[in-house]
Design an enzyme around this catalytic site. Structure first.
Site, mmCIF file in Angstrom:
data_model
loop_
_atom_site.group_PDB
_atom_site.id
_atom_site.type_symbol
_atom_site.label_atom_id
_atom_site.label_comp_id
_atom_site.label_asym_id
_atom_site.label_seq_id
_atom_site.Cartn_x
_atom_site.Cartn_y
_atom_site.Cartn_z
ATOM 1 N N ASN A 35 0.869 -1.179 0.000
ATOM 2 C CA ASN A 35 0.000 0.000 0.000
ATOM 3 C C ASN A 35 0.903 1.226 0.000
ATOM 4 O O ASN A 35 1.505 1.567 1.017
ATOM 5 C CB ASN A 35 -0.877 -0.036 1.269
ATOM 6 C CG ASN A 35 -1.688 1.226 1.448
ATOM 7 O OD1 ASN A 35 -1.769 2.065 0.551
ATOM 8 N ND2 ASN A 35 -2.290 1.377 2.618
ATOM 9 N N LYS B 36 0.096 4.267 -0.298
ATOM 10 C CA LYS B 36 -0.518 5.471 0.290
ATOM 11 C C LYS B 36 -0.254 6.678 -0.642
ATOM 12 O O LYS B 36 -0.206 6.498 -1.850
ATOM 13 C CB LYS B 36 -0.018 5.686 1.721
ATOM 14 C CG LYS B 36 -0.162 4.412 2.559
ATOM 15 C CD LYS B 36 0.031 4.633 4.028
ATOM 16 C CE LYS B 36 -0.150 3.304 4.760
ATOM 17 N NZ LYS B 36 -0.118 3.437 6.206
ATOM 18 N N HIS C 161 -9.499 1.321 4.861
ATOM 19 C CA HIS C 161 -8.240 1.495 5.584
ATOM 20 C C HIS C 161 -8.481 2.463 6.755
ATOM 21 O O HIS C 161 -9.265 3.393 6.635
ATOM 22 C CB HIS C 161 -7.172 2.043 4.632
ATOM 23 C CG HIS C 161 -5.803 2.037 5.247
ATOM 24 N ND1 HIS C 161 -5.408 2.984 6.161
ATOM 25 C CD2 HIS C 161 -4.771 1.176 5.117
ATOM 26 C CE1 HIS C 161 -4.171 2.698 6.553
ATOM 27 N NE2 HIS C 161 -3.760 1.613 5.934
ATOM 28 N N GLU D 90 -6.881 4.862 7.820
ATOM 29 C CA GLU D 90 -6.644 6.278 7.484
ATOM 30 C C GLU D 90 -7.871 6.871 6.804
ATOM 31 O O GLU D 90 -8.184 8.044 6.971
ATOM 32 C CB GLU D 90 -5.372 6.409 6.637
ATOM 33 C CG GLU D 90 -4.132 6.186 7.510
ATOM 34 C CD GLU D 90 -2.913 5.645 6.798
ATOM 35 O OE1 GLU D 90 -2.859 5.663 5.552
ATOM 36 O OE2 GLU D 90 -1.991 5.180 7.505
ATOM 37 N N GLU E 153 -5.463 -4.718 10.607
ATOM 38 C CA GLU E 153 -4.398 -3.737 10.820
ATOM 39 C C GLU E 153 -4.680 -2.960 12.101
ATOM 40 O O GLU E 153 -5.485 -2.012 12.086
ATOM 41 C CB GLU E 153 -4.338 -2.745 9.655
ATOM 42 C CG GLU E 153 -4.049 -3.382 8.315
ATOM 43 C CD GLU E 153 -3.451 -2.376 7.344
ATOM 44 O OE1 GLU E 153 -2.343 -2.613 6.874
ATOM 45 O OE2 GLU E 153 -4.093 -1.334 7.089
ATOM 46 N N GLY F 257 2.553 2.300 10.751
ATOM 47 C CA GLY F 257 3.555 3.354 10.601
ATOM 48 C C GLY F 257 4.280 3.701 11.888
ATOM 49 O O GLY F 257 4.968 4.709 11.964
ATOM 50 N N SER G 284 3.287 -2.089 10.313
ATOM 51 C CA SER G 284 4.734 -2.172 10.573
ATOM 52 C C SER G 284 5.360 -3.516 10.200
ATOM 53 O O SER G 284 6.304 -3.972 10.860
ATOM 54 C CB SER G 284 5.048 -1.818 12.036
ATOM 55 O OG SER G 284 4.717 -0.463 12.276
HETATM 56 P P1 PGA Z 1 2.861 0.337 7.549
HETATM 57 O O1 PGA Z 1 1.387 0.559 6.950
HETATM 58 O O2 PGA Z 1 3.361 -0.985 7.004
HETATM 59 O O3 PGA Z 1 3.668 1.507 7.066
HETATM 60 O O4 PGA Z 1 2.718 0.280 9.037
HETATM 61 C C1 PGA Z 1 0.515 -0.507 6.758
HETATM 62 C C2 PGA Z 1 -0.805 -0.023 6.207
HETATM 63 O O5 PGA Z 1 -1.280 1.042 6.633
HETATM 64 O O6 PGA Z 1 -1.403 -0.676 5.335
#
Ligand code: PGA
Length: 250
Positions: free
Chosen positions: A8, A10, A93, A95, A163, A169, A208
């Site tokens: 992803n 983003k 997601h 976010e 997640e 992140g 992560s």
């Molecule tokens: P990350 O993000 O691997 O940077 O923690 C995962 C995600 O939000 O899909």
């Protein structure tokens, strides 16, 4: 079904970053990994990424509007994504849920739109740090699952990504037992609702994931792959992660 390792990107990626996709596609073409590989770049790169990938890896997107077309300035439909070469879309997601106020019902409508256009829907769920601290994480994820997955889901149309919001992140990951416990709970919810189909819907872990922890996470029971953010941006890191995928029991 093989594990799915999905990147992803983003809101990252310019034309110059298509070389990362080119490199991954070449690695996959020559090394034939056990896992299915998917990269979800921003909308602006979907068409060119799918030309670059040339079928060697799958290309997806990160969100879609529930409608087919119409007066929705700035939005993109699942049909448009399909037309650009996408075969999957991430919906719900955290976010999007947190920054755009998306509800379970919104996510459910987007997953239905993905199916309508022939895209794999990757439906994300996950608890916040406060929810885990209060012990409500299993209930929270159960509610997200029941509200976000449309009726009729199956393993061909749908993937669930667990997640934990606090792991995204941050460099923090749940302990292996915590991942296993949540994936077992999600599996229980899926089979309770979809019967034998629910037994084969893949459940990805995300938050992560990196080259250092991928092997341990991907070896856990009921982990059907990973959704990778930051560590999917560079081919060298993403390659190390998808090389750690395990072969599913036959
Ligand atoms: P990350 O993000 O691997 O940077 O923690 C995962 C995600 O939000 O899909």
């Amino acid at each position: 079904m093989n594990q799915l390792i999905a990147g992803n990107w983003k809101m990252n990626g310019l034309s110059s970053d298509l070389t990362e996709i080119e490199t991954i596609a070449e690695i996959v073409a020559t090394s034939a990994p056990q896992a299915q590989i998917l990269i979800c770049p921003p909308f602006t790169l979907v068409a060119r990424a799918s030309q670059t990938a040339a079928g060697r890896i799958a290309i997806g997107s990160q969100d879609c509007h529930p409608g087919i077309c119409g007066a929705f300035t700035g939005d993109i439909s699942a049909e448009m994504l399909r037309d650009s070469g996408a075969s999957a879309v991430i919906v719900g997601h955290s976010e999007r849920r947190q920054m755009h106020g998306e509800t379970n019902a919104d996510v459910c409508a987007k997953a239905r739109a993905a199916w309508r256009a022939g895209l794999l829907a990757i439906i994300c769920i996950g608890e916040t740090e406060e929810e885990r601290a209060s012990g409500s994480h299993l209930d929270v994820c159960q509610d997200q699952l029941s509200g976000s997955i449309p009726a009729g889901a199956n393993a061909q149309s749908t993937v669930i990504a667990y997640e934990p919001v606090w792991a995204i992140g941050t460099g923090k990951t749940p302990a292996s037992q915590e991942i296993s416990a949540m994936h077992a709970h999600i599996r229980h919810c899926l089979t309770g609702r979809f019967g034998s189909e629910g037994a084969s819907i893949r459940i990805l872990y995300g938050g992560s994931v990196n080259r250092g922890n991928a092997k341990e996470i991907l070896a856990l029971p009921d982990v059907g792959g990973a959704l990778v953010g930051g560590a999917s941006l560079k081919a060298v890191d993403f390659h190390a992660i998808f090389s750690a995928a395990t072969v599913p029991p036959s």
